[in-house]
Design an enzyme around this catalytic site. Structure first.
Site, PDB file in Angstrom:
ATOM      1  N   HIS A  30       0.850  -1.192   0.000  1.00 46.47           N
ATOM      2  CA  HIS A  30       0.000   0.000   0.000  1.00 46.47           C
ATOM      3  C   HIS A  30       0.883   1.239   0.000  1.00 46.47           C
ATOM      4  O   HIS A  30       1.827   1.334   0.784  1.00 46.47           O
ATOM      5  CB  HIS A  30      -0.909   0.035   1.237  1.00 46.47           C
ATOM      6  CG  HIS A  30      -1.774   1.251   1.244  1.00 46.47           C
ATOM      7  ND1 HIS A  30      -2.970   1.305   0.575  1.00 46.47           N
ATOM      8  CD2 HIS A  30      -1.578   2.488   1.784  1.00 46.47           C
ATOM      9  CE1 HIS A  30      -3.492   2.516   0.713  1.00 46.47           C
ATOM     10  NE2 HIS A  30      -2.669   3.245   1.441  1.00 46.47           N
ATOM     11  N   ASP A  58     -14.995   2.867   7.420  1.00 40.93           N
ATOM     12  CA  ASP A  58     -13.945   3.725   6.866  1.00 40.93           C
ATOM     13  C   ASP A  58     -14.408   4.405   5.587  1.00 40.93           C
ATOM     14  O   ASP A  58     -14.103   5.570   5.351  1.00 40.93           O
ATOM     15  CB  ASP A  58     -12.672   2.922   6.576  1.00 40.93           C
ATOM     16  CG  ASP A  58     -11.641   3.818   5.909  1.00 40.93           C
ATOM     17  OD1 ASP A  58     -11.181   4.762   6.572  1.00 40.93           O
ATOM     18  OD2 ASP A  58     -11.346   3.621   4.717  1.00 40.93           O
ATOM     19  N   ARG A  85     -14.294  12.901   6.139  1.00 40.57           N
ATOM     20  CA  ARG A  85     -13.031  13.599   6.450  1.00 40.57           C
ATOM     21  C   ARG A  85     -12.592  14.453   5.280  1.00 40.57           C
ATOM     22  O   ARG A  85     -12.089  15.565   5.445  1.00 40.57           O
ATOM     23  CB  ARG A  85     -11.943  12.586   6.811  1.00 40.57           C
ATOM     24  CG  ARG A  85     -12.141  11.954   8.172  1.00 40.57           C
ATOM     25  CD  ARG A  85     -11.242  10.737   8.345  1.00 40.57           C
ATOM     26  NE  ARG A  85      -9.859  11.040   8.126  1.00 40.57           N
ATOM     27  CZ  ARG A  85      -8.978  10.183   7.592  1.00 40.57           C
ATOM     28  NH1 ARG A  85      -9.343   8.958   7.247  1.00 40.57           N
ATOM     29  NH2 ARG A  85      -7.739  10.540   7.414  1.00 40.57           N
ATOM     30  N   SER A 107      -7.421   4.236   9.026  1.00 40.29           N
ATOM     31  CA  SER A 107      -8.164   4.122   7.771  1.00 40.29           C
ATOM     32  C   SER A 107      -7.475   3.117   6.836  1.00 40.29           C
ATOM     33  O   SER A 107      -8.103   2.182   6.318  1.00 40.29           O
ATOM     34  CB  SER A 107      -8.238   5.512   7.121  1.00 40.29           C
ATOM     35  OG  SER A 107      -8.637   5.431   5.787  1.00 40.29           O
ATOM     36  N   LYS A 109      -8.611  -1.284   6.176  1.00 36.92           N
ATOM     37  CA  LYS A 109      -8.904  -1.908   4.875  1.00 36.92           C
ATOM     38  C   LYS A 109      -7.949  -3.065   4.600  1.00 36.92           C
ATOM     39  O   LYS A 109      -8.351  -4.099   4.070  1.00 36.92           O
ATOM     40  CB  LYS A 109      -8.796  -0.857   3.762  1.00 36.92           C
ATOM     41  CG  LYS A 109      -9.989   0.103   3.776  1.00 36.92           C
ATOM     42  CD  LYS A 109      -9.846   1.212   2.769  1.00 36.92           C
ATOM     43  CE  LYS A 109      -8.838   2.239   3.216  1.00 36.92           C
ATOM     44  NZ  LYS A 109      -9.097   3.611   2.856  1.00 36.92           N
TER      45      LYS A 109
HETATM   46  N1  URA Z   1      -5.714   6.769   2.335  1.00 36.72           N
HETATM   47  C1  URA Z   1      -6.668   6.159   3.057  1.00 36.72           C
HETATM   48  O1  URA Z   1      -7.148   5.094   2.690  1.00 36.72           O
HETATM   49  N2  URA Z   1      -7.097   6.760   4.173  1.00 36.72           N
HETATM   50  C2  URA Z   1      -6.606   7.921   4.610  1.00 36.72           C
HETATM   51  O2  URA Z   1      -7.015   8.401   5.630  1.00 36.72           O
HETATM   52  C3  URA Z   1      -5.611   8.563   3.853  1.00 36.72           C
HETATM   53  C4  URA Z   1      -5.179   7.940   2.718  1.00 36.72           C
END
Ligand code: URA
Length: 444
Positions: A89, A168, A175, A190, A194
Site C-alpha cells: 500500500h 472507513d 473527512r 483508515s 482496509k
Molecule cells: N488513504 C486512506 O485510505 N485513508 C486515509 O485516511 C488517507 C489515505
C-alpha cells in the site's frame, strides 16, 4: 427502528475527546458501529474527527478504532489459496505507478498478490484510474472472481467490495469534506482497517514524504509508518514500511495512460531508474515478507516473466494488453528558460497541473481523462539547454492549459551550470534510483 437504548451518547464522546481525554474500548466500539448504522450523525462524526485531529489518539485507542472499523464489515480470507499472500500500500504520490509493474512482478514468483486499490481524489492519482485507461479493463470484480483470478493468474488489482470496512468508507468521505484527513491516527486506522479486512498475510507500506505527499515532514512520515507497522503486526500481518521521497514525481509521467505506458516500459526491462529502483526495493520487501528472500526480482523484469503475468492479469480483467493506449487530443510544451541544471521539479506543482489537465477528479464519481497529464523530459540533476522542452502537457480540453501552467509556475527551477557543485546535485544524479528514493525502512 428498534427501541433498544444506545450504550452511549455521541455528544458525551465528542466532549471527552474535545477535552483531551482518552476514549474507552466500549466507547470506540460503539461510536464506530453507531456511525456505520446511521445512529451517530455525520455532523457528530465530523466533530469527533476534528477533536481527534487536534487531540490525537494514543496507541491503544488507534488499535481499537482500527479493530472497530474492521469489524464494521466483512473480512476476506486467502488461507485456502495454497500460497502465501502479500500486498503493498502506498500513501499516494505524484507519478506513483509502482503498483502496476510491482504486483505482477511479485506474483511471477508464485506469491499471491491481492491488491485492492482506490480511485484518485485530488491531485494524487489512483491506481484504478490508471488501469481503466486500458481498453476493456474492469476494476469491479466480485469476491468469487477475485479469488478465481488469484488462483489462475496469482495477482488481481481491483476495487474493494462495499462490505469491506464500510465505517472507513463513510468516514473517509466525511473527512475529505471536513478538513480532517491530515491526522496520523485517522490515516493509520483508515489504511490499516482496509488492509486487515482484506485478509492479506503480509503487507509492505510505501509511506511517501515530500511536497507531493500527505506527509511533508520526515518525522510525521516516520510516525505514520511506525503506527501502521504496529497495527499490522498486532493484527497478525508481517508488516514493513519504506519511507520514500515524494519531493519530485516518480518517473517521467503523471497521468493515467501516460503512467501505464511507463509501467509497461519497466515490465519490458527498461523505464526510468527511480521507478525501477523503487519497484525492486518494494518487490524484495514483499518477497521477503512472503517467505521468498532468495528471489531475484530484477531477473524477472529482465527476462519477461513479470510482463507475462501483467498481460495475463490485464486480459483476465477484460483488458487488451496489446491495444494502443488513449492519447490526449492536445499538447503544449514548457521550454527551459535558460541553460543549466534542473535543480527541482516540484511534485505538488506537477500533480496539481496533471489534475487540472483532467487526469484527476475534484469530486468522487467524476470522470477522468485517460490521456491527460504531464510528461517530464528532464529530471532533477540533469543538464538542460535554453529552449529545450522540459515538460509536455496533455489534455483533451485545451482551455485547461492556462491553469495547469499556473500550477507549474514555481515548480521548475533551473540553476546555472556553475552552481552544480554548490547544490551537490552531481552526486545525487549519479546515485541509483532506489538510493535516491528510499529514505528509511521501518519494521517492528
Ligand atoms: N488513504 C486512506 O485510505 N485513508 C486515509 O485516511 C488517507 C489515505
Amino acid at each position: 427502528m428498534s427501541g433498544a437504548p444506545e450504550a452511549f451518547d455521541a455528544v458525551d464522546i465528542i466532549r471527552l475527546k474535545r477535552d483531551g481525554e482518552r476514549l474507552s474500548d466500549p466507547q470506540i466500539d460503539w461510536v464506530i458501529d453507531a456511525y456505520t448504522r446511521g445512529v451517530v450523525a455525520d455532523e457528530q462524526m465530523s466533530a469527533l474527527a476534528m477533536a481527534v485531529c487536534i487531540r490525537g489518539l494514543d496507541a491503544a485507542e488507534i488499535a481499537r478504532w482500527t479493530a472497530a472499523m474492521v469489524a464494521s464489515g466483512t473480512q476476506l480470507d486467502f488461507s485456502n489459496l495454497g500460497r502465501r499472500s502479500v500486498d503493498k500500500h502506498s500513501t499516494g504520490g505524484v507519478g506513483d505507478k509502482i503498483t502496476l509493474p510491482l504486483a505482477p512482478l511479485v506474483a511471477s514468483f508464485g506469491v499471491a498478490v491481492p491488491q485492492l486499490s482506490g480511485r484518485g481524489l485530488g491531485y494524487t492519482g489512483g491506481t484504478l484510474d490508471k488501469l481503466e485507461s486500458i481498453p476493456g479493463w474492469r476494476a469491479d470484480l466480485s469476491t468469487v472472481e477475485m479469488l478465481a483470478q488469484l488462483r489462475s493468474v496469482g495477482v488481481v488489482i481491483c476495487a474493494p467490495g462495499p462490505g469491506l470496512a464500510p465505517a472507513d468508507r463513510k468516514l473517509y468521505a466525511l473527512r475529505d469534506a471536513t478538513g480532517t484527513v491530515e491526522s496520523i491516527p485517522l490515516i493509520a486506522s483508515s489504511i490499516m482497517s482496509k488492509k486487515i479486512a482484506e485478509g492479506t498475510g503480509a503487507l509492505v507500506l510505501d509511506v511517501k514524504v515530500g511536497s507531493g505527499a500527505f506527509m511533508t515532514d520526515l518525522a510525521d512520515a516516520r510516525e505514520l509508518a511506525s503506527a501502521m507497522v504496529e497495527l499490522g503486526e498486532e493484527a497478525g500481518l508481517v508488516t514493513v514500511a519504506l519511507v520514500t521521497d515524494m519531493s519530485t514525481p516518480l518517473g517521467r509521467t503523471a497521468g493515467n495512460a501516460l503512467e501505464v505506458r511507463e509501467s509497461v516500459e519497466v515490465l519490458a526491462g527498461g523505464g526510468p531508474d527511480d521507478v525501477v529502483g523503487l519497484t525492486l526495493a518494494l518487490a524484495r520487501e514483499m518477497l521477503d515478507a512472503a517467505g521468498r528472500p532468495d528471489a531475484d526480482p530484477a531477473a524477472a523484469l529482465a527476462d519477461g516473466r513479470a510482463m507475462d503475468v501483467w498481460r495475463a492479469m490485464v486480459a483476465a480483467q477484460g483488458g487488451d494488453p496489446r491495444a494502443p493506449l488513449p492519447r490526449a487530443r492536445h499538447t503544449e510544451q514548457v521550454l527551459a528558460p535558460s541553460e543549466g541544471i534542473l535543480r527541482s521539479l516540484d511534485a505538488h506543482g506537477v500533480g496539481v497541473a496533471a489534475w487540472r489537465l483532467g487526469a484527476g477528479r475534484a469530486r468522487q464519481g467524476e470522470a477522468v481523462q485517460a490521456g491527460a497529464g504531464v510528461e517530464m523530459h528532464v529530471k532533477p540533476g540533469e543538464v538542460v539547454r535554453a529552449g529545450q522542452p522540459l515538460l509536455t502537457l496533455h489534455t483533451d480540453t485545451p482551455e485547461r492549459f492556462p491553469r495547469a501552467l499556473a500550477a507549474l509556475a514555481d515548480a521548475v527551477v533551473v540553476d546555472a551550470a556553475g552552481d552544480l557543485g554548490a547544490t551537490g546535485l552531481a552526486r545525487e544524479a549519479t546515485a541509483t534510483g532506489a538510493a535516491r528514493v528510499v529514505l528509511e525502512r521501518i519494521s517492528r
